[in-house]
Motif scaffolding. Structure first.
Motif, short mmCIF file in Angstrom:
data_model
loop_
_atom_site.label_atom_id
_atom_site.label_comp_id
_atom_site.label_asym_id
_atom_site.label_seq_id
_atom_site.Cartn_x
_atom_site.Cartn_y
_atom_site.Cartn_z
N THR A 71 -0.67 -12.20 3.69
CA THR A 71 -1.74 -11.26 3.35
C THR A 71 -1.53 -10.65 1.98
OG1 THR A 71 -2.09 -10.73 5.70
CG2 THR A 71 -2.91 -9.14 4.08
N LYS B 144 -3.92 -11.14 -1.39
CA LYS B 144 -4.50 -10.01 -2.13
C LYS B 144 -4.11 -10.06 -3.60
CE LYS B 144 -4.85 -6.77 1.76
NZ LYS B 144 -4.35 -5.50 2.33
N GLN C 244 -6.14 -12.55 -5.38
CA GLN C 244 -7.52 -12.09 -5.57
C GLN C 244 -7.62 -10.94 -6.57
OE1 GLN C 244 -8.50 -11.06 -1.56
NE2 GLN C 244 -8.36 -13.20 -0.84
N GLY C 245 -6.45 -10.47 -7.05
CA GLY C 245 -6.45 -9.36 -8.01
C GLY C 245 -6.55 -7.99 -7.39
N ASP C 246 -6.31 -7.88 -6.08
CA ASP C 246 -6.41 -6.59 -5.40
C ASP C 246 -5.06 -5.87 -5.47
OD1 ASP C 246 -7.26 -4.43 -3.95
OD2 ASP C 246 -7.78 -5.57 -2.15
N TYR C 247 -4.64 -5.56 -6.69
CA TYR C 247 -3.33 -4.95 -6.90
C TYR C 247 -3.26 -3.53 -6.34
CZ TYR C 247 -3.52 -8.77 -10.24
OH TYR C 247 -3.71 -9.99 -10.82
N ALA C 248 -4.35 -2.82 -6.37
CA ALA C 248 -4.35 -1.44 -5.88
C ALA C 248 -4.02 -1.39 -4.39
CB ALA C 248 -5.71 -0.79 -6.15
N ALA C 249 -4.60 -2.32 -3.60
CA ALA C 249 -4.34 -2.32 -2.16
C ALA C 249 -2.89 -2.65 -1.86
CB ALA C 249 -5.27 -3.32 -1.47
N VAL C 250 -2.32 -3.63 -2.58
CA VAL C 250 -0.92 -3.99 -2.36
C VAL C 250 0.00 -2.85 -2.78
CG1 VAL C 250 0.91 -5.60 -2.97
CG2 VAL C 250 -1.41 -6.45 -2.61
N GLU D 31 -0.70 0.32 -2.85
CA GLU D 31 -0.84 1.43 -1.90
C GLU D 31 -0.03 1.17 -0.64
OE1 GLU D 31 -4.38 3.77 0.57
OE2 GLU D 31 -4.87 2.38 -1.05
N ALA E 120 -0.40 0.49 -9.88
CA ALA E 120 -0.93 -0.84 -9.59
C ALA E 120 -0.91 -1.71 -10.83
CB ALA E 120 -2.33 -0.73 -9.02
N ALA F 294 0.42 -5.50 -11.27
CA ALA F 294 -0.40 -6.53 -11.91
C ALA F 294 0.39 -7.24 -13.01
CB ALA F 294 -1.67 -5.91 -12.50
#
Length: 445
Positions: free
Chosen positions: A32, A36, A39-45, A47, A60, A64
């Motif tokens: 997961t 992420k 997909q570039g969802d660095y903020a979610a990872v 957090e 984040a 990145a």
């Protein structure tokens, strides 16, 4: 960011207390997280990362930048298959086999009890072969097995020069940590490069999966020692060489911790193969004990920190170092319940029981000692310079310091970053000058 990356390549560091052991499905968590990141969802990872990651990366954007560093070499992530690798300290670890556009790679991810990401590291990289990286041959390889038929049989390779023997041969002894027979790390495979390059110059070799890589289930005993991890395999490999009519003189070639332990292992090998053992090649090693190298590595990392964080962790590191002097007075039972720099105190005490310099002098076998000036894992002051100052001036030792060579034995252009980024070049190959010098030294002896 420098600190989180530096943790990936040092022998063993224990700067920060860790959270309780996670019981989560780490394989699913790892897949997961990597999805992420792709997909570039660095903020979610970010957090969902723990406090140590937050402190190390800052934001984040820091995460990145780490991902960009990886994919800048590996290319875009295409697929992931992760497995739960069990506990490491108080984290739970997942190993992810990943296909990227430019290479296949193995990543390790650690999670705390709440399933938060605690570390992300690249442990191996296998560039896709092209016309520039294709092997030019010039050698013969045969599969071998140490302890064939036994429960802990271990795979390896015998690499021979083309032509008629007998050939001199080296037994390759790994650095620290679990490692395959090529000693694969990041984009590098030092033992593969050494085996192939030496064979082209008339020197055979034997290499094998390290015991902690091949049989990790057998390495969890409280009384696990250096001889369990290193010596027994080296002896079995030397005996295979001694029984092969194509092999003449035998040498030990140790890298990193394998070079640090080389005199101890050579002493044991001499009892098995007698005067067939003619000397040792020590690469990027040190005559210091393992805990001393770990101590210096920790200090190097702390030098990049500031203020209260640095002071707190310096106190932790100094307290660990002070424990080293107390090990000799403790019972085996006590040592088996304690650690020193994150490693069993029993193992550390066993390693400390043999002095590398005294053992080398007592053996009296010639040594070729080499290191790179761009080695930041074992600094030359702790490595080749320490060997030169501690071995007697009349001892039969040759020393070679290579200006651009790294700890993983390849030449690096420019100044090292002193992070794993130094080891990500797809064309990282062991220095040809080093290989030629080893072969020439063996030929002269």
């Amino acid at each position: 960011m420098r600190r989180i990356l530096a943790f990936l390549v040092t022998i063993s560091l224990c700067l920060f207390p860790l959270a309780a052991l996670a019981e989560a499905d780490t394989a699913h968590l790892a897949e997961t997280v990597l999805a992420k990141l792709a997909q570039g969802d660095y903020a979610a990872v970010f957090e969902d990362s723990d406090e140590a990651m937050h402190e190390a990366l800052g934001s984040a954007d820091g995460l990145a930048a780490v991902w960009a560093q990886l994919t800048g070499t590996l290319g875009a992530l295409e697929s992931v298959q992760a497995t739960d690798a069990g506990a490491q300290g108080d984290y739970r670890v997942a190993v992810a086999d990943c296909a990227f556009a430019n290479a296949d790679a193995t990543l390790t991810l650690a999670f705390d009890a709440q399933g938060r990401l605690g570390s992300l590291g690249l442990t191996a990289m296998r560039p896709h072969e092209n016309s520039e990286t294709a092997d030019e041959g010039g050698y013969i390889e045969e599969a071998i097995t140490l302890r064939e038929g036994e429960e802990d049989a271990t795979s390896g390779l015998l690499t021979l020069p083309e032509g008629e023997g007998p050939f001199p041969a080296v037994v390759m002894v790994h650095g620290s940590g679990p490692s395959d027979m090529d000693e694969s790390a990041y984009a590098c495979a030092p033992f593969r490069d050494l085996a192939h390059g030496l064979a082209r110059l008339g020197v055979a070799s034997i290499r094998y999966d390290k015991y902690t890589y091949a049989h990790p289930e057998n390495c969890l005993r409280a009384d696990f020692t250096v001889d369990d991890e290193y010596t027994r395999d080296a002896l079995d490999a030397a005996k295979l060489l001694a029984e092969d009519a194509r092999i003449g003189d035998i040498y030990l070639l140790g890298h990193s911790q394998g070079a640090m332990l080389a005199p101890r292992i050579m002493r044991a090998m001499q009892t098995e193969v007698g005067d067939r053992l003619r000397g040792g090649v020590l690469l990027a090693g040190s005559p210091l004990h393992m805990w001393e190298i770990q101590y210096h590595q920790n200090l190097d990392i702390l030098a990049a920190l500031d203020g209260e964080t640095r002071a707190e962790n310096e106190a932790l590191v100094e307290a660990e170092a002070a424990k080293a002097a107390t090990l000799a007075g403790r019972s085996a039972e006590e040592l088996q319940k304690q650690t020193l720099f994150g490693i069993s105190a029993y193992y550390q005490a066993d390693e400390m029981a043999v002095d590398a310099v005294q053992t080398a002098v007592a053996l009296g076998l010639p040594l070729f000692i080499a290191q790179g000036e761009k080695d930041w894992q074992v600094r030359p002051a702790d490595g080749i310079e320490a060997w030169q100052s501690e071995l007697p001036q009349d001892f039969d030792a040759a020393y070679a310091l290579y200006p651009d060579m790294t700890h993983l034995l390849f030449d690096l252009d420019g100044e090292p970053s002193e992070t794993p980024a130094d080891y990500l070049s797809a064309d990282a190959r062991v220095s040809e000058a080093l290989i030629e010098d080893i072969a020439a030294w063996i030929a002269a002896h």
